[in-house]
Design a protein around this motif. Structure first.
Motif, PDB file in Angstrom:
ATOM      1  N   MET A   1     -21.543  43.727   7.286  1.00 54.50           N
ATOM      2  CA  MET A   1     -20.485  44.305   6.457  1.00 54.50           C
ATOM      3  C   MET A   1     -19.153  43.595   6.753  1.00 54.50           C
ATOM      4  SD  MET A   1     -19.160  48.253   6.360  1.00 54.50           S
ATOM      5  CE  MET A   1     -17.721  48.728   5.436  1.00 54.50           C
ATOM      6  N   ALA A   2     -18.448  43.186   5.704  1.00 58.53           N
ATOM      7  CA  ALA A   2     -17.185  42.471   5.860  1.00 58.53           C
ATOM      8  C   ALA A   2     -16.101  43.411   6.388  1.00 58.53           C
ATOM      9  CB  ALA A   2     -16.752  41.872   4.526  1.00 58.53           C
ATOM     10  N   LEU A   3     -15.276  42.875   7.257  1.00 59.09           N
ATOM     11  CA  LEU A   3     -14.136  43.626   7.776  1.00 59.09           C
ATOM     12  C   LEU A   3     -12.918  43.328   6.906  1.00 59.09           C
ATOM     13  CD1 LEU A   3     -14.537  42.985  11.616  1.00 59.09           C
ATOM     14  CD2 LEU A   3     -15.146  45.054  10.373  1.00 59.09           C
ATOM     15  N   ARG A   4     -12.249  44.379   6.470  1.00 51.68           N
ATOM     16  CA  ARG A   4     -11.061  44.199   5.616  1.00 51.68           C
ATOM     17  C   ARG A   4      -9.804  44.600   6.380  1.00 51.68           C
ATOM     18  NH1 ARG A   4     -12.003  43.068   0.350  1.00 51.68           N
ATOM     19  NH2 ARG A   4     -14.161  43.259  -0.359  1.00 51.68           N
ATOM     20  N   ILE A   5      -8.726  43.897   6.093  1.00 49.00           N
ATOM     21  CA  ILE A   5      -7.454  44.151   6.773  1.00 49.00           C
ATOM     22  C   ILE A   5      -6.891  45.510   6.345  1.00 49.00           C
ATOM     23  CG2 ILE A   5      -5.057  43.388   7.020  1.00 49.00           C
ATOM     24  CD1 ILE A   5      -6.079  40.514   6.633  1.00 49.00           C
ATOM     25  N   HIS A   6      -6.632  46.328   7.351  1.00 51.21           N
ATOM     26  CA  HIS A   6      -6.012  47.630   7.091  1.00 51.21           C
ATOM     27  C   HIS A   6      -4.502  47.557   7.343  1.00 51.21           C
ATOM     28  CE1 HIS A   6      -5.433  51.935   6.914  1.00 51.21           C
ATOM     29  NE2 HIS A   6      -4.991  51.968   8.167  1.00 51.21           N
ATOM     30  N   LYS A   7      -4.122  46.740   8.348  1.00 56.88           N
ATOM     31  CA  LYS A   7      -2.711  46.604   8.701  1.00 56.88           C
ATOM     32  C   LYS A   7      -2.521  45.242   9.373  1.00 56.88           C
ATOM     33  CE  LYS A   7      -1.284  50.221  10.879  1.00 56.88           C
ATOM     34  NZ  LYS A   7      -1.108  51.107  12.065  1.00 56.88           N
ATOM     35  N   ILE A   8      -1.463  44.520   9.001  1.00 55.89           N
ATOM     36  CA  ILE A   8      -1.154  43.242   9.640  1.00 55.89           C
ATOM     37  C   ILE A   8      -0.123  43.478  10.738  1.00 55.89           C
ATOM     38  CG2 ILE A   8      -0.085  40.968   9.309  1.00 55.89           C
ATOM     39  CD1 ILE A   8      -1.278  40.943   6.485  1.00 55.89           C
ATOM     40  N   LEU A   9      -0.433  43.035  11.964  1.00 59.45           N
ATOM     41  CA  LEU A   9       0.470  43.209  13.101  1.00 59.45           C
ATOM     42  C   LEU A   9       1.312  41.957  13.337  1.00 59.45           C
ATOM     43  CD1 LEU A   9      -2.050  45.008  15.485  1.00 59.45           C
ATOM     44  CD2 LEU A   9      -0.287  46.070  14.064  1.00 59.45           C
ATOM     45  N   ASN A  10       0.665  40.821  13.297  1.00 56.14           N
ATOM     46  CA  ASN A  10       1.363  39.532  13.331  1.00 56.14           C
ATOM     47  C   ASN A  10       0.395  38.478  12.792  1.00 56.14           C
ATOM     48  OD1 ASN A  10      -0.255  38.438  15.506  1.00 56.14           O
ATOM     49  ND2 ASN A  10       0.987  39.592  16.964  1.00 56.14           N
TER      50      ASN A  10
ATOM     51  N   ALA B   1      -4.188  36.276  10.146  1.00 62.53           N
ATOM     52  CA  ALA B   1      -3.498  36.997   9.058  1.00 62.53           C
ATOM     53  C   ALA B   1      -2.637  36.071   8.196  1.00 62.53           C
ATOM     54  CB  ALA B   1      -2.639  38.109   9.651  1.00 62.53           C
ATOM     55  N   PHE B   2      -2.742  34.772   8.422  1.00 62.55           N
ATOM     56  CA  PHE B   2      -1.896  33.829   7.684  1.00 62.55           C
ATOM     57  C   PHE B   2      -2.184  33.896   6.187  1.00 62.55           C
ATOM     58  CE2 PHE B   2      -1.039  29.416   6.144  1.00 62.55           C
ATOM     59  CZ  PHE B   2       0.345  29.462   6.292  1.00 62.55           C
ATOM     60  N   GLN B   3      -1.136  34.191   5.408  1.00 67.90           N
ATOM     61  CA  GLN B   3      -1.229  34.310   3.938  1.00 67.90           C
ATOM     62  C   GLN B   3      -2.251  35.378   3.517  1.00 67.90           C
ATOM     63  OE1 GLN B   3      -1.884  30.244   2.520  1.00 67.90           O
ATOM     64  NE2 GLN B   3       0.332  29.893   2.454  1.00 67.90           N
ATOM     65  N   LYS B   4      -2.389  36.416   4.330  1.00 69.27           N
ATOM     66  CA  LYS B   4      -3.308  37.512   3.998  1.00 69.27           C
ATOM     67  C   LYS B   4      -2.515  38.775   3.667  1.00 69.27           C
ATOM     68  CE  LYS B   4      -7.196  35.318   4.944  1.00 69.27           C
ATOM     69  NZ  LYS B   4      -8.190  35.022   3.906  1.00 69.27           N
ATOM     70  N   ARG B   5      -3.179  39.680   2.974  1.00 69.59           N
ATOM     71  CA  ARG B   5      -2.592  40.973   2.635  1.00 69.59           C
ATOM     72  C   ARG B   5      -3.580  42.086   2.981  1.00 69.59           C
ATOM     73  NH1 ARG B   5       0.012  40.019  -3.428  1.00 69.59           N
ATOM     74  NH2 ARG B   5       1.509  38.378  -2.836  1.00 69.59           N
TER      75      ARG B   5
ATOM     76  N   PRO C   1     -11.433  36.613   7.960  1.00 66.19           N
ATOM     77  CA  PRO C   1     -12.324  35.458   8.104  1.00 66.19           C
ATOM     78  C   PRO C   1     -13.055  35.486   9.447  1.00 66.19           C
ATOM     79  CG  PRO C   1     -10.017  34.777   8.245  1.00 66.19           C
ATOM     80  CD  PRO C   1     -10.011  36.217   7.884  1.00 66.19           C
ATOM     81  N   ARG C   2     -14.380  35.649   9.403  1.00 68.19           N
ATOM     82  CA  ARG C   2     -15.183  35.790  10.633  1.00 68.19           C
ATOM     83  C   ARG C   2     -14.992  34.614  11.590  1.00 68.19           C
ATOM     84  NH1 ARG C   2     -18.009  40.605  11.917  1.00 68.19           N
ATOM     85  NH2 ARG C   2     -18.330  41.730   9.961  1.00 68.19           N
ATOM     86  N   ALA C   3     -14.847  33.422  11.046  1.00 62.60           N
ATOM     87  CA  ALA C   3     -14.739  32.221  11.876  1.00 62.60           C
ATOM     88  C   ALA C   3     -13.505  32.250  12.770  1.00 62.60           C
ATOM     89  CB  ALA C   3     -14.720  30.983  10.995  1.00 62.60           C
ATOM     90  N   LYS C   4     -12.492  33.042  12.404  1.00 59.51           N
ATOM     91  CA  LYS C   4     -11.245  33.071  13.171  1.00 59.51           C
ATOM     92  C   LYS C   4     -11.190  34.218  14.191  1.00 59.51           C
ATOM     93  CE  LYS C   4      -8.181  30.531  10.080  1.00 59.51           C
ATOM     94  NZ  LYS C   4      -6.847  30.469   9.465  1.00 59.51           N
ATOM     95  N   ILE C   5     -12.175  35.083  14.168  1.00 60.04           N
ATOM     96  CA  ILE C   5     -12.165  36.223  15.092  1.00 60.04           C
ATOM     97  C   ILE C   5     -12.499  35.755  16.514  1.00 60.04           C
ATOM     98  CG2 ILE C   5     -13.262  38.408  15.728  1.00 60.04           C
ATOM     99  CD1 ILE C   5     -13.739  38.929  12.758  1.00 60.04           C
TER     100      ILE C   5
END
Length: 277
Positions: free
Chosen positions: A1-10, A31-35, A41-45
């Protein structure tokens, strides 16, 4: 299951909702250019945290502290876990990050950082101190800031108390402070300056640390033959009197009671110190 951004911290940290539970996800540029509601993106976790009671505090730190300070703290934690070959308590992500950022700011403003327990930390927590020296080099390379060895000692203490089987920071500081004060009693009572690089000094510190841990944990002490005890008490009268004074201080100031046999072992360690002077 994909993880979706709930809140951007930095740029490098977001909050996601996973089956109704808030989790903090970290990774470079995650979070670059994300809302909000964008897929993470799994690759960046790199790391996923469930902070439970301290979730809000950690989120606040990630929102407000300089990202480079947070990144450095996380690299130090990852390096420490690799060197110690064990996971650290999740609280280290708050405690070390907050402490390190504040320390860096103070150094930049010209404040002097002091650590009166530095010599004891070097001996008692050798691995953690080596990790602190690695952190010192990392900070120099990343920020061009030279942190003093006193600050290396503070980092070492944070790492030590984050180990899963370690005492709390308050207990660790109390134990290390008591050891420092007992060393000062030896120097005062026997009118000597202890060589803090000597093997005898390091053995004494290690012995005191393990003795205090045994008292703390209610573990039994090694028994000593009564005749041997009397011989040590008589042969090394000054050193035994000094050990007795140390013991009384520990009892009066910290409520810690050393057994008689332990006083004899401490006497032998003190005698080794005085024989080197």
């Amino acid at each position: 299951m994909a993880l979706r951004i709930h809140k951007i911290l930095n740029n490098n940290a977001v909050v996601v909702l996973d089956e109704g539970q808030e989790k903090i996800v970290m990774g470079p540029g995650i979070a670059f250019q994300k809302r909000k509601n964008d897929i993470v993106p799994r690759a960046k976790i790199e790391k996923i945290f469930v902070m439970e009671d301290e979730n809000e505090k950690f989120q606040e730190l990630l929102r407000t502290l300089p990202e480079e300070h947070i990144q450095i703290a996380e690299e130090i934690i990852s390096y420490a876990e690799g060197e110690l070959q064990a996971p650290l308590n999740n609280h280290i992500h708050i405690a070390l990050t907050d402490h390190l950022s504040f320390a860096i700011e103070r150094i930049q403003q010209g404040y002097q950082i002091q650590n009166k327990l530095l010599n004891e930390i070097k001996v008692l927590y050798k691995k953690e101190y080596q990790i602190g020296l690695w952190a010192k080099q990392l900070i120099r390379e990343r920020l061009g800031i030279e942190i003093p060895d006193d600050e290396v000692g503070h980092i070492a203490l944070h790492i030590h108390t984050a180990k899963m089987d370690a005492a709390s920071m308050n207990k660790t500081l109390q134990q290390t402070s008591l050891i420092r004060e007992m060393i000062e009693i030896i120097e005062k009572e026997l009118n000597m300056n202890i060589d803090e690089e000597s093997f005898s000094y390091q053995r004494l510190l290690t012995h005191l640390r393990f003795a205090l841990n045994r008292i703390e944990n209610g573990e039994p002490f090694h028994a000593m033959d009564e005749d041997m005890f009397r011989l040590i008490q008589t042969k090394y009268e000054k050193e035994f009197a000094c050990a007795l004074k140390m013991s009384q201080y520990a009892k009066d100031e910290y409520g810690i009671d050393f057994p008689d046999a332990e006083l004899a072992y401490i006497t032998l360690h003190i005698q080794r110190l005085t024989s080197k002077v």
